[in-house]
Design a protein around this motif. Structure first.
Motif, PDB file in Angstrom:
ATOM      1  N   ASP A  77      42.358  41.100  40.852  1.00  0.00           N
ATOM      2  CA  ASP A  77      42.345  42.240  39.993  1.00  0.00           C
ATOM      3  C   ASP A  77      41.047  42.167  39.096  1.00  0.00           C
ATOM      4  O   ASP A  77      40.833  42.877  38.148  1.00  0.00           O
ATOM      5  CB  ASP A  77      43.382  41.892  38.806  1.00  0.00           C
ATOM      6  CG  ASP A  77      44.747  42.043  39.619  1.00  0.00           C
ATOM      7  OD1 ASP A  77      44.988  43.098  40.304  1.00  0.00           O
ATOM      8  OD2 ASP A  77      45.711  41.248  39.328  1.00  0.00           O
ATOM      9  N   THR A 136      42.604  47.107  45.309  1.00  0.00           N
ATOM     10  CA  THR A 136      42.950  46.992  46.732  1.00  0.00           C
ATOM     11  C   THR A 136      41.740  46.273  47.441  1.00  0.00           C
ATOM     12  O   THR A 136      41.854  45.626  48.258  1.00  0.00           O
ATOM     13  CB  THR A 136      43.044  48.213  47.413  1.00  0.00           C
ATOM     14  OG1 THR A 136      44.057  49.083  46.652  1.00  0.00           O
ATOM     15  CG2 THR A 136      43.168  48.490  48.964  1.00  0.00           C
ATOM     16  N   ALA A 143      41.693  42.813  48.368  1.00  0.00           N
ATOM     17  CA  ALA A 143      42.657  42.344  49.500  1.00  0.00           C
ATOM     18  C   ALA A 143      43.765  41.049  49.200  1.00  0.00           C
ATOM     19  O   ALA A 143      44.148  40.280  49.920  1.00  0.00           O
ATOM     20  CB  ALA A 143      41.698  41.550  50.657  1.00  0.00           C
ATOM     21  N   ASP A 144      44.306  41.441  48.030  1.00  0.00           N
ATOM     22  CA  ASP A 144      45.284  40.820  47.513  1.00  0.00           C
ATOM     23  C   ASP A 144      46.514  41.556  47.449  1.00  0.00           C
ATOM     24  O   ASP A 144      46.702  42.430  46.293  1.00  0.00           O
ATOM     25  CB  ASP A 144      45.098  39.826  46.573  1.00  0.00           C
ATOM     26  CG  ASP A 144      46.032  38.757  45.713  1.00  0.00           C
ATOM     27  OD1 ASP A 144      47.269  38.918  46.258  1.00  0.00           O
ATOM     28  OD2 ASP A 144      45.571  38.269  44.839  1.00  0.00           O
ATOM     29  N   THR A 145      47.683  41.546  48.160  1.00  0.00           N
ATOM     30  CA  THR A 145      48.826  42.274  47.969  1.00  0.00           C
ATOM     31  C   THR A 145      50.011  41.672  47.242  1.00  0.00           C
ATOM     32  O   THR A 145      50.956  42.644  47.072  1.00  0.00           O
ATOM     33  CB  THR A 145      49.290  42.792  49.505  1.00  0.00           C
ATOM     34  OG1 THR A 145      49.599  41.731  50.064  1.00  0.00           O
ATOM     35  CG2 THR A 145      48.051  43.658  50.103  1.00  0.00           C
ATOM     36  N   LYS A 146      49.793  40.593  46.754  1.00  0.00           N
ATOM     37  CA  LYS A 146      50.929  40.014  46.029  1.00  0.00           C
ATOM     38  C   LYS A 146      51.146  40.535  44.837  1.00  0.00           C
ATOM     39  O   LYS A 146      50.362  40.771  43.913  1.00  0.00           O
ATOM     40  CB  LYS A 146      50.670  38.196  45.992  1.00  0.00           C
ATOM     41  CG  LYS A 146      51.914  37.813  45.403  1.00  0.00           C
ATOM     42  CD  LYS A 146      51.637  36.128  45.351  1.00  0.00           C
ATOM     43  CE  LYS A 146      52.967  35.539  44.616  1.00  0.00           C
ATOM     44  NZ  LYS A 146      52.752  33.849  44.713  1.00  0.00           N
ATOM     45  N   ARG A 147      52.426  40.996  44.489  1.00  0.00           N
ATOM     46  CA  ARG A 147      52.754  42.021  43.338  1.00  0.00           C
ATOM     47  C   ARG A 147      51.678  42.790  43.033  1.00  0.00           C
ATOM     48  O   ARG A 147      51.539  42.900  41.768  1.00  0.00           O
ATOM     49  CB  ARG A 147      53.002  40.990  42.276  1.00  0.00           C
ATOM     50  CG  ARG A 147      54.208  39.641  42.600  1.00  0.00           C
ATOM     51  CD  ARG A 147      54.149  38.768  41.694  1.00  0.00           C
ATOM     52  NE  ARG A 147      54.475  38.887  40.285  1.00  0.00           N
ATOM     53  CZ  ARG A 147      54.712  38.425  39.175  1.00  0.00           C
ATOM     54  NH1 ARG A 147      54.572  37.077  39.391  1.00  0.00           N
ATOM     55  NH2 ARG A 147      55.022  38.670  37.948  1.00  0.00           N
ATOM     56  N   PHE A 148      51.446  43.591  43.888  1.00  0.00           N
ATOM     57  CA  PHE A 148      50.137  44.567  43.689  1.00  0.00           C
ATOM     58  C   PHE A 148      50.552  45.629  42.784  1.00  0.00           C
ATOM     59  O   PHE A 148      49.913  45.832  42.080  1.00  0.00           O
ATOM     60  CB  PHE A 148      49.894  44.967  45.147  1.00  0.00           C
ATOM     61  CG  PHE A 148      48.658  46.101  44.801  1.00  0.00           C
ATOM     62  CD1 PHE A 148      47.192  45.860  45.036  1.00  0.00           C
ATOM     63  CD2 PHE A 148      48.970  47.480  45.021  1.00  0.00           C
ATOM     64  CE1 PHE A 148      46.267  46.654  44.627  1.00  0.00           C
ATOM     65  CE2 PHE A 148      47.926  48.457  44.880  1.00  0.00           C
ATOM     66  CZ  PHE A 148      46.440  48.086  44.536  1.00  0.00           C
TER      67      PHE A 148
END
Length: 316
Positions: A96, A140, A143-148
């Motif tokens: 983020d 996006t 490249a971190d999709t955890k709890r996106f």
């Protein structure tokens, strides 16, 4: 509307506020010295709140004295501090960081720059359209999709509340109202006095007569009696201040009632977020009041409503 020139009107407004604060300081000092609650935490908190109000009114007076640029810079700082408090208690990850940089150092200053140059067309959609779309794109790329979804929504929500909504206070300076030229600072004074006085009167009425909690799971200190007493008293104050606005007395009362109700529910919404995060206050920047966001939570909900009421009712 008053026949006084704008400068004299503002001086009269601040003199009245100073007189009220002087009375409050005298009462608070007397209670702390010899009253039945002398030495209690309640009186200490009351006096801390009054002392903080002296500082806040002084800062606002300096911004008004500087003029348009001073007011815009002041509220840009308020937005920055409020957004910092909001983001500091929300869940974020390294992915983020880009979105946060865009929020603090691009969208926030650009929003206030657009107000400074009076570009309403872009000011009104910059955050709800462009930031809303671009911030999750930036996240996006991390490249971190955890709890996106949760993370993206929180950043967007913080930017909307702390920047977009609060920026509608100085945006009042951009409105061109017939027979009200050069007096737009008085609109800001009217908004701030009515909404902030509602908070004060809710606190006072709640302490004096509060018996029925309004939303104990969200804000235990808020009561039905405090809400009714605070909103009605500040609405009466708004009606009494009609002469600093382009409104008739009955219009000033209706506008004050509207913004006070939105201000109350703004405070309730932000309190719900605090409870979700396990917080009592957003911060400790303002003694007796908590953080910056604790002080402007009601303004954040009432300012856009007030801006558009004035824009569509009084601007041709």
């Amino acid at each position: 509307m008053t026949d006084l020139d704008p400068t004299s009107t503002l001086r009269l407004i601040f003199a009245g506020v100073a007189a009220f604060l002087l009375l409050a300081s005298s009462i608070g000092g007397a209670l702390a010295w010899r009253g039945p609650l002398a030495g209690s935490a309640l009186i200490a908190n009351l006096n801390a709140r009054i002392n903080a109000w002296w500082v806040m009114v002084g800062v606002l007076a300096i911004a008004f004295w500087i003029g348009r640029g001073g007011v815009i810079l002041l509220f840009a700082f308020i937005s920055f501090q409020a957004l910092r408090e909001f983001i500091s208690v929300t869940y974020t990850r390294s992915g983020d960081h880009g979105a946060l940089v865009w929020s603090f150092f691009f969208f926030l200053p650009l929003q206030y720059a657009l107000i400074a140059v009076d570009w309403y067309g872009l000011f009104s959609i910059l955050i709800p359209v462009y930031a809303f779309l671009l911030l999750p794109i930036s996240a996006t790329l991390g490249a971190d999709t955890k709890r996106f979804f949760e993370r993206a929504a929180k950043v967007q929500w913080g930017l909307m509340i702390c920047v977009y909504c609060v920026s509608h206070v100085p945006a009042l300076l951009t409105l061109e109202i017939p027979e009200f030229a050069g007096r737009n600072l008085q609109l800001i004074a009217f908004l701030v006095l009515t909404v902030q006085s509602s908070d004060v009167f809710q606190y006072i009425w709640g302490k004096l007569l509060g018996r029925h909690p309004l939303a104990p799971g969200i804000s235990p200190s808020k009561t039905v009696e405090g809400l009714l007493g605070g909103v009605l008293t500040s609405t009466a104050l708004g009606a009494a201040l009609w002469w600093i606005t382009p409104f008739a007395p009955w219009q000033a009362a209706l506008v004050a009632l509207c913004v006070n109700l939105f201000g109350f529910f703004g405070g309730l919404v932000l309190s719900a977020i605090k409870r979700d995060r396990g917080l009592k206050d957003w911060g400790s920047m303002i003694e007796g009041h908590g953080g910056m966001l604790d002080r402007v939570d009601s303004i954040s909900f009432s300012a856009p409503i007030f801006f558009h009421i004035v824009r569509y009712w009084w601007v041709p």
